[in-house]
Design a protein around this motif. Structure first.
Motif, PDB file in Angstrom:
ATOM      1  N   ARG A  81       0.815  -1.221   0.000  1.00 16.93           N
ATOM      2  CA  ARG A  81       0.000   0.000   0.000  1.00 16.93           C
ATOM      3  C   ARG A  81       0.849   1.272   0.000  1.00 16.93           C
ATOM      4  O   ARG A  81       0.311   2.369   0.058  1.00 16.93           O
ATOM      5  CB  ARG A  81      -0.935   0.002   1.199  1.00 16.93           C
ATOM      6  N   GLY A  82       2.158   1.091  -0.010  1.00 14.43           N
ATOM      7  CA  GLY A  82       3.044   2.255  -0.032  1.00 14.43           C
ATOM      8  C   GLY A  82       2.989   3.079   1.241  1.00 14.43           C
ATOM      9  O   GLY A  82       3.069   4.304   1.199  1.00 14.43           O
ATOM     10  N   ILE A  83       2.843   2.410   2.366  1.00 13.40           N
ATOM     11  CA  ILE A  83       2.735   3.089   3.658  1.00 13.40           C
ATOM     12  C   ILE A  83       3.995   2.796   4.472  1.00 13.40           C
ATOM     13  O   ILE A  83       4.438   1.655   4.571  1.00 13.40           O
ATOM     14  CB  ILE A  83       1.483   2.607   4.421  1.00 13.40           C
ATOM     15  N   SER A  84       4.545   3.827   5.055  1.00 16.58           N
ATOM     16  CA  SER A  84       5.746   3.652   5.883  1.00 16.58           C
ATOM     17  C   SER A  84       5.371   3.183   7.276  1.00 16.58           C
ATOM     18  O   SER A  84       4.220   3.319   7.705  1.00 16.58           O
ATOM     19  CB  SER A  84       6.509   4.982   5.988  1.00 16.58           C
ATOM     20  N   ILE A  85       6.360   2.650   7.974  1.00 20.29           N
ATOM     21  CA  ILE A  85       6.166   2.262   9.382  1.00 20.29           C
ATOM     22  C   ILE A  85       5.693   3.484  10.176  1.00 20.29           C
ATOM     23  O   ILE A  85       4.773   3.379  10.986  1.00 20.29           O
ATOM     24  CB  ILE A  85       7.491   1.726   9.988  1.00 20.29           C
ATOM     25  N   GLU A  86       6.313   4.615   9.937  1.00 15.47           N
ATOM     26  CA  GLU A  86       5.968   5.833  10.660  1.00 15.47           C
ATOM     27  C   GLU A  86       4.496   6.201  10.460  1.00 15.47           C
ATOM     28  O   GLU A  86       3.800   6.537  11.431  1.00 15.47           O
ATOM     29  CB  GLU A  86       6.867   7.004  10.218  1.00 15.47           C
ATOM     30  N   GLU A  87       4.030   6.117   9.216  1.00 16.31           N
ATOM     31  CA  GLU A  87       2.625   6.438   8.928  1.00 16.31           C
ATOM     32  C   GLU A  87       1.692   5.452   9.632  1.00 16.31           C
ATOM     33  O   GLU A  87       0.668   5.853  10.186  1.00 16.31           O
ATOM     34  CB  GLU A  87       2.372   6.418   7.416  1.00 16.31           C
ATOM     35  N   TYR A  88       2.051   4.164   9.592  1.00 18.41           N
ATOM     36  CA  TYR A  88       1.202   3.162  10.238  1.00 18.41           C
ATOM     37  C   TYR A  88       1.144   3.387  11.747  1.00 18.41           C
ATOM     38  O   TYR A  88       0.068   3.302  12.351  1.00 18.41           O
ATOM     39  CB  TYR A  88       1.677   1.738   9.925  1.00 18.41           C
ATOM     40  N   ILE A  89       2.283   3.678  12.359  1.00 17.63           N
ATOM     41  CA  ILE A  89       2.312   3.907  13.804  1.00 17.63           C
ATOM     42  C   ILE A  89       1.455   5.121  14.156  1.00 17.63           C
ATOM     43  O   ILE A  89       0.712   5.100  15.142  1.00 17.63           O
ATOM     44  CB  ILE A  89       3.760   4.078  14.322  1.00 17.63           C
ATOM     45  N   ASP A  90       1.526   6.173  13.356  1.00 20.94           N
ATOM     46  CA  ASP A  90       0.674   7.347  13.587  1.00 20.94           C
ATOM     47  C   ASP A  90      -0.807   6.972  13.547  1.00 20.94           C
ATOM     48  O   ASP A  90      -1.596   7.427  14.381  1.00 20.94           O
ATOM     49  CB  ASP A  90       0.954   8.444  12.551  1.00 20.94           C
ATOM     50  N   ILE A  91      -1.189   6.146  12.582  1.00 22.06           N
ATOM     51  CA  ILE A  91      -2.582   5.699  12.460  1.00 22.06           C
ATOM     52  C   ILE A  91      -2.967   4.858  13.676  1.00 22.06           C
ATOM     53  O   ILE A  91      -4.036   5.038  14.253  1.00 22.06           O
ATOM     54  CB  ILE A  91      -2.799   4.910  11.151  1.00 22.06           C
ATOM     55  N   ALA A  92      -2.100   3.933  14.070  1.00 20.03           N
ATOM     56  CA  ALA A  92      -2.379   3.082  15.224  1.00 20.03           C
ATOM     57  C   ALA A  92      -2.550   3.923  16.494  1.00 20.03           C
ATOM     58  O   ALA A  92      -3.472   3.698  17.284  1.00 20.03           O
ATOM     59  CB  ALA A  92      -1.266   2.048  15.400  1.00 20.03           C
ATOM     60  N   LYS A  93      -1.669   4.888  16.680  1.00 22.50           N
ATOM     61  CA  LYS A  93      -1.757   5.754  17.858  1.00 22.50           C
ATOM     62  C   LYS A  93      -3.038   6.605  17.819  1.00 22.50           C
ATOM     63  O   LYS A  93      -3.695   6.781  18.844  1.00 22.50           O
ATOM     64  CB  LYS A  93      -0.516   6.641  17.965  1.00 22.50           C
ATOM     65  N   ALA A  94      -3.407   7.094  16.652  1.00 26.69           N
ATOM     66  CA  ALA A  94      -4.625   7.895  16.516  1.00 26.69           C
ATOM     67  C   ALA A  94      -5.872   7.080  16.847  1.00 26.69           C
ATOM     68  O   ALA A  94      -6.893   7.631  17.265  1.00 26.69           O
ATOM     69  CB  ALA A  94      -4.729   8.466  15.098  1.00 26.69           C
ATOM     70  N   ASN A  95      -5.771   5.760  16.676  1.00 29.18           N
ATOM     71  CA  ASN A  95      -6.883   4.854  16.986  1.00 29.18           C
ATOM     72  C   ASN A  95      -6.746   4.221  18.370  1.00 29.18           C
ATOM     73  O   ASN A  95      -7.458   3.273  18.697  1.00 29.18           O
ATOM     74  CB  ASN A  95      -6.994   3.770  15.913  1.00 29.18           C
ATOM     75  N   ASN A  96      -5.810   4.735  19.175  1.00 30.31           N
ATOM     76  CA  ASN A  96      -5.587   4.272  20.551  1.00 30.31           C
ATOM     77  C   ASN A  96      -5.211   2.796  20.663  1.00 30.31           C
ATOM     78  O   ASN A  96      -5.682   2.098  21.563  1.00 30.31           O
ATOM     79  CB  ASN A  96      -6.806   4.572  21.425  1.00 30.31           C
ATOM     80  N   ALA A  97      -4.373   2.327  19.759  1.00 34.42           N
ATOM     81  CA  ALA A  97      -3.918   0.936  19.823  1.00 34.42           C
ATOM     82  C   ALA A  97      -3.134   0.708  21.121  1.00 34.42           C
ATOM     83  O   ALA A  97      -2.229   1.470  21.444  1.00 34.42           O
ATOM     84  CB  ALA A  97      -3.041   0.616  18.626  1.00 34.42           C
ATOM     85  N   GLU A  98      -3.500  -0.328  21.850  1.00 36.82           N
ATOM     86  CA  GLU A  98      -2.793  -0.695  23.082  1.00 36.82           C
ATOM     87  C   GLU A  98      -1.586  -1.574  22.777  1.00 36.82           C
ATOM     88  O   GLU A  98      -0.630  -1.595  23.542  1.00 36.82           O
ATOM     89  CB  GLU A  98      -3.727  -1.449  24.028  1.00 36.82           C
ATOM     90  N   ILE A  99      -1.675  -2.315  21.678  1.00 38.03           N
ATOM     91  CA  ILE A  99      -0.638  -3.266  21.289  1.00 38.03           C
ATOM     92  C   ILE A  99      -0.388  -3.100  19.800  1.00 38.03           C
ATOM     93  O   ILE A  99      -1.337  -2.926  19.023  1.00 38.03           O
ATOM     94  CB  ILE A  99      -1.087  -4.720  21.562  1.00 38.03           C
TER      95      ILE A  99
END
Length: 187
Positions: free
Chosen positions: A15-33
């Motif tokens: 999908r052409g997404i960087s680790i940094e972008e994914y982590i930002d998305i996960a944090k924005a969605n309050n991922a615990e893990i």
């Protein structure tokens, strides 16, 4: 709903997404893990990715399969086939794995049916992944789709249950602790 974000390198690359972008998305969605999964890279690449994620994310970080990298994360998740590679007896395999990673680290395994859940109840685990709930693009070797039976099977677990396989944030379960969401976070 508690979120367990699956950061699959193949999905990110596709999908052409960087680790940094994914982590930002996960944090924005309050991922615990966050679980980092990379089925094609060698251990040195996975290590570098874990170090990068750790710098960006303060929640629980789990590595898929690469238990030799346990010092760089909070835990490890393995599938049934990975347990089998350690020992033909899954209970023995978990015991060996627990000895390698230690008692202070998180250990989770994938389960696919009631029998595996009941067997997991006799193991020193922190959680089980149960599924697949639906078909999923991030894992191509799904055993069977459980659908609504997943929640019924989950009630038999003494461990926390993470629903895996095509789970969406809008899904509702009574007996599931975590929604494991990979590509659904970025669709």
């Amino acid at each position: 709903m508690r979120l367990y974000a699956l950061c699959d390198q193949e999905m990110l690359d596709g999908r052409g997404i960087s680790i940094e972008e994914y982590i930002d998305i996960a944090k924005a969605n309050n991922a615990e893990i966050i679980q980092y999964r990379n089925k094609t890279a060698d251990v040195s690449v996975i290590k570098q990715q874990l170090i990068k994620i750790r710098k960006l994310y303060e929640g629980f970080l789990i590595v898929n399969d690469a238990y030799e990298l346990i010092e760089f994360c909070d835990g490890v998740h393995v599938g049934q086939e990975d347990l089998d590679a350690i020992d033909a007896d899954p209970k023995k395999a978990v015991k060996i794995l627990r000895n390698v990673i230690g008692n202070d680290k998180i250990l989770g395994i994938s389960t696919h049916n009631k029998e595996e859940v009941l067997e997991a109840n006799e193991m020193d685990l922190n959680y089980i992944g149960l599924g697949a709930y639906r078909d999923t693009a991030t894992k191509k070797d799904i055993c069977a789709v459980l659908g609504d039976d997943l929640d019924r099977i989950a009630q038999h677990s003494k461990h926390y249950v993470a629903a895996i396989g095509g789970v969406k944030q809008s899904d509702r379960f009574e007996n599931v602790t975590y929604h494991v969401i990979g590509s659904g976070l970025i669709s």
